[in-house]
Structure formats: structure tokens, C-alpha cells
Design a protein around this motif. Structure first.
Motif, PDB file in Angstrom:
ATOM      1  N   THR A   1       1.141  -0.717  -0.522  1.00 17.41           N
ATOM      2  CA  THR A   1       0.116  -0.165   0.122  1.00 17.41           C
ATOM      3  C   THR A   1       0.977   1.163  -0.138  1.00 17.41           C
TER       4      THR A   1
ATOM      5  N   GLU B   1      -0.336  -8.677  -6.558  1.00 14.67           N
ATOM      6  CA  GLU B   1      -0.918 -10.911  -6.020  1.00 14.67           C
ATOM      7  C   GLU B   1      -0.391 -11.464  -7.007  1.00 14.67           C
TER       8      GLU B   1
ATOM      9  N   LYS C   1       0.979 -13.266   0.973  1.00 13.79           N
ATOM     10  CA  LYS C   1       1.310 -13.265  -1.257  1.00 13.79           C
ATOM     11  C   LYS C   1       2.109 -14.861  -1.237  1.00 13.79           C
TER      12      LYS C   1
HETATM   13  C1  LIG Z   1      -2.273  -7.141  -1.129  1.00 13.66           C
HETATM   14  C2  LIG Z   1      -2.832  -6.291  -1.571  1.00 13.66           C
HETATM   15  C3  LIG Z   1      -1.977  -4.927  -1.488  1.00 13.66           C
HETATM   16  C4  LIG Z   1      -1.664  -4.655  -0.478  1.00 13.66           C
HETATM   17  O1  LIG Z   1      -0.676  -5.037  -0.019  1.00 13.66           O
HETATM   18  P1  LIG Z   1      -0.353  -4.584   1.492  1.00 13.66           P
HETATM   19  O2  LIG Z   1       1.660  -5.298   1.475  1.00 13.66           O
HETATM   20  O3  LIG Z   1      -1.020  -5.268   2.573  1.00 13.66           O
HETATM   21  O4  LIG Z   1      -0.184  -3.283   1.911  1.00 13.66           O
HETATM   22  C5  LIG Z   1      -1.930  -3.969  -2.669  1.00 13.66           C
HETATM   23  N1  LIG Z   1      -3.043  -4.306  -3.258  1.00 13.66           N
HETATM   24  C6  LIG Z   1      -3.583  -5.710  -3.870  1.00 13.66           C
HETATM   25  C7  LIG Z   1      -4.508  -5.910  -4.894  1.00 13.66           C
HETATM   26  C8  LIG Z   1      -3.674  -6.391  -2.707  1.00 13.66           C
HETATM   27  O5  LIG Z   1      -4.126  -7.748  -3.224  1.00 13.66           O
END
Ligand SMILES: *Cc1c(COP(=O)(O)O)cnc(C)c1O
Length: 388
Positions: A58, A175, A201
Motif C-alpha cells: 500500500t 498478487e 502473497k
Molecule cells: C495485498 C495487496 C495490496 C497491498 O498490500 P500490503 O502489502 O498488504 O499493503 C495491494 N493491492 C492488492 C491487489 C493486494 O492484493
């Protein structure tokens, strides 16, 4: 009864060794080789010039939008079906996400819907080749597609739209590390791509993310922004408003171990897909995410659609039933244009995202999942479906 979780990390002795090394040297936050090594290896895998490790995916998205020059009042196209992080990031910079529908086969941002949205919502300033909202005059500045669930989106079609209208292309590849689009690695950026290494992930650093770009100026800008705006070197000067978004060494040490297993994790996810496919194929009313001819999907989370009439039960009842048998699943995310956080000024209709939301359920997909556990998941599904 053993629980079967949705998606948990897989770590081995290599990660433990690297973390011990990191701790023994006192490199918990800054210092040591791990952040640089992690960035370097990732850049090689993605055939990209710059990787900037961040504290989360994020954070990487937030910084990417700033680097791309997205400002308060700008508009950014985001798929209606996604985890909420990219829509939140657009709002962090004061811009407005405009949600556009996904395609029914691969569930990715639909380039035809993007074009239709542009035709309907914006007018073209021919002199500068810029799109402006017909009602408010707000400029459309960027496309923010998400490579959803391990499958790439149709990049060439989106790139051609971005080129035609002077739009930045910021890819959310959180993802889909390890996937390929027309034999190019997903995360190899056109402008900027963002990754996440959150615990669920395909590889993890505990928490973490990365911004990937071939542009040296954007990379330098991103490096300042994740470090409180600090100028490189010893000047003590903080030249712009920044954030504390650095990836700690300790997390990067885990990441260095994980990166060496990326290909192995992707192979395992695909093996999980093949095994589920074989077991589920004769159960009526189930359909999984397709894989385009131009795509190599990692099947990050193996996700199926439940046709209530054919299967005999809706996706939410199935999820509750599986949960009571110790099997963790997850419904699709509520589409962004319906979300209490983001629905306010949405005008586009997104019927495909809504239908996928109703029908979608992700099944256990951990790298460490065994075939016996998959058999148990499918037995439980079969037991709840329509009896023949
Ligand atoms: C997991 C995810 C994020 C962000 O991940 P964080 O590392 O948890 O902040 C952003 N976009 C998508 C589509 C995600 O699945």
C-alpha cells in the motif's frame, strides 16, 4: 480436526539463517546488505532498472501515485473488483478513483470498459491530448490496473489507451509476482509497477512492498519519499514532505530467502491448480478463473464461482459450511463502487464485478498445502452440493 487455512507463508531454514545473521549483526532496521540485495535480485528477475523496497504494498502504491504526479482533484481509473488498497491509495493523494468493470473470463480490468468509460465520461482537449471530466473538468491522469489473483491483465490494450491519452500506467502487481504476460514477467513496469510481500502473497517479507520503475528520476523521487523526504548523502536536508515507508533490514532478510524460492512457489501454486481442477471437474455449478492464451497465471488464490442453481447452494452458505469443517475460504471482495468507503461519486455500472462478488469463493491455496488436504476440501464441497 485439522484446520486448513486459506493461504499461509512457507519459510525454511534459509530464511531462519538470514534472519539470525541480520540479528547477530544488529541490522534490524537500517544497515547491512539485505535491503540492497533484495532490491537487486528482484530487479534482475523483473528485468527492471530500479526496485525500491517499501514497508508495504500500500505504501508503494501511495508513493507511486505521488511520483506519477497524481494530485488532489485528479481522476484515476481502478478496477471495480480488487482488494481495496489501490482505491485507498488514490484517495490518500486526494484524487478520485473511477471504478470500471472487469471481464467475465479472467476477472481483470476490461480495456473495452475503460474505453467506454473514457468515451462517456471525458472530453478530449485536442491541443494537449488530455481527457477532462465532461461535468467537473477534472483531468483523468492515470490507469491503475490490478493483476488480480495471480493472472495478468491485458497490458497491451491498456498501454495503447494510456499512450493515446497521455495517461500514467501504475500497475498493482501485488498478487501476481511470478506471473507472465506474453512471456514478460508481471511487475516489469511500463511506467511504474507495485508489489506486496504481505504474509499471504506468493513470497513474503512478513510485511513489505516494492515500487518498480525503469525511470531514474521517478526512482530517485520514490527513494526520497519513503525516507521522510531526505536528500541522499550527508546534507541533513529534507527537501520535500515524505513518509516513513522504508523496508527494515530484518524483513528484507526474510525476503532474500523467499526470492530464491519464487519459481518453486509458483510451480507449487500451479500444481495446486491442476489438482483442484481434476477433483472439481465433475461437480456441477463450479467454474474457476480462466487463464488467457497470452497469460501464465500463478493462481495465487484458487478461486471458483458457484452457480447457486446448478450447485444447489450459494457461495456464502458454502463458505459457512466449509468453515464449520475447519476449512478457511474467502469470499470475493465487495466491488469498490459499492464499498461504503468509496461508493460516493461512482457513476459507472459494473455488473460483472457484482456477479463475481456474489459467486466467488477462494479455496485454500498455501504453498505448503498437501494433496490430502485438497482432497479433504473437495470432499467437503462435494458433500454439500446437490446430491445426484
Ligand atoms: C495485498 C495487496 C495490496 C497491498 O498490500 P500490503 O502489502 O498488504 O499493503 C495491494 N493491492 C492488492 C491487489 C493486494 O492484493
Amino acid at each position: 480436526m485439522d484446520q486448513i487455512p486459506l493461504c499461509v507463508p512457507e519459510v525454511g531454514p534459509e530464511e531462519t539463517k538470514l534472519v539470525m545473521d541480520c540479528m547477530a549483526n544488529g541490522w534490524l532496521a537500517r544497515g547491512g546488505p539485505f535491503v540492497k540485495d533484495f532490491e537487486h535480485v528482484l530487479a534482475e528477475k523483473l528485468d527492471a532498472s530500479n526496485v525500491i523496497a517499501c514497508s508495504s504494498g500500500t505504501a508503494a502504491l501511495h508513493v507511486a501515485l505521488q511520483v506519477a504526479g497524481i494530485r488532489p482533484g485528479d481522476e484515476v481509473i481502478v478496477p471495480a473488483l480488487t482488494f481495496i488498497a489501490p482505491a485507498n491509495a488514490v484517495r490518500y493523494v486526494g484524487a478520485t478513483p473511477v471504478f470500471v468493470d472487469v471481464d467475465p473470463l479472467y476477472w481483470q480490468l476490461n480495456p473495452d470498459c475503460v474505453q467506454a468509460c473514457i468515451d462517456q465520461r471525458y472530453q478530449l482537449d485536442r491541443e494537449h491530448n488530455l481527457l477532462h471530466n465532461k461535468v467537473t473538468g477534472a483531468p483523468l491522469k492515470a490507469l491503475l490496473p490490478v493483476h488480480l489473483l495471480g493472472h495478468p491483465c491485458d497490458l497491451d490494450a491498456l498501454i495503447s489507451i494510456a499512450q493515446r491519452f497521455n495517461l500514467m500506467l501504475i500497475e498493482d502487481a501485488a498478487e501476481s509476482l511470478g506471473a507472465e504476460y506474453r512471456e514478460r514477467p508481471v511487475g516489469k513496469p511500463y511506467h511504474i509497477a507495485c508489489l506486496s510481500f504481505n504474509g499471504n502473497k506468493v513470497i513474503t517479507t512478513g510485511a513489505g512492498g516494492a515500487l518498480v520503475t525503469d525511470c531514474g528520476n521517478w526512482a530517485a523521487d520514490a527513494r526520497r519519499l519513503i525516507d521522510q523526504g531526505r536528500e541522499p548523502g550527508m546534507s541533513g536536508v529534507y527537501s520535500r514532505l515524505g513518509y516513513n515507508y522504508r523496508m527494515p533490514s530484518l524483513n528484507a532478510a526474510v525476503g532474500c530467502g523467499q526470492l530464491s524460492r519464487l519459481a518453486e512457489h509458483v510451480d507449487k501454486k500451479r500444481a495446486i491448480m491442476y489438482h483442484y481442477d481434476g477433483l472439481l471437474k465433475d461437480i456441477p455449478g463450479l467454474k474457476r478463473q480462466g487463464q488467457a492464451l497470452w497469460a501464465l497465471s500463478t493462481f495465487w488464490l484458487y478461486t471458483v464461482l458457484i452457480d447457486e442453481n446448478e450447485f444447489g447452494m450459494d457461495s456464502r452458505s458454502l463458505a459457512r459450511g466449509l468453515s464449520s469443517r475447519g476449512i478457511e475460504t474467502r469470499p470475493f471482495w465487495q466491488p469498490m463502487h459499492l464499498s461504503p468507503t468509496h461508493r460516493a461519486d461512482q457513476t459507472e455500472e459494473c455488473p460483472v464485478a457484482e456477479e463475481l462478488w456474489r459467486q466467488g469463493i477462494s479455496l485454500p491455496s498455501s504453498v505448503g498445502l498437501t494433496e490430502e488436504q485438497q482432497d479433504a476440501v473437495v470432499e467437503a464441497i462435494r458433500a454439500m452440493g446437490r446430491k445426484g
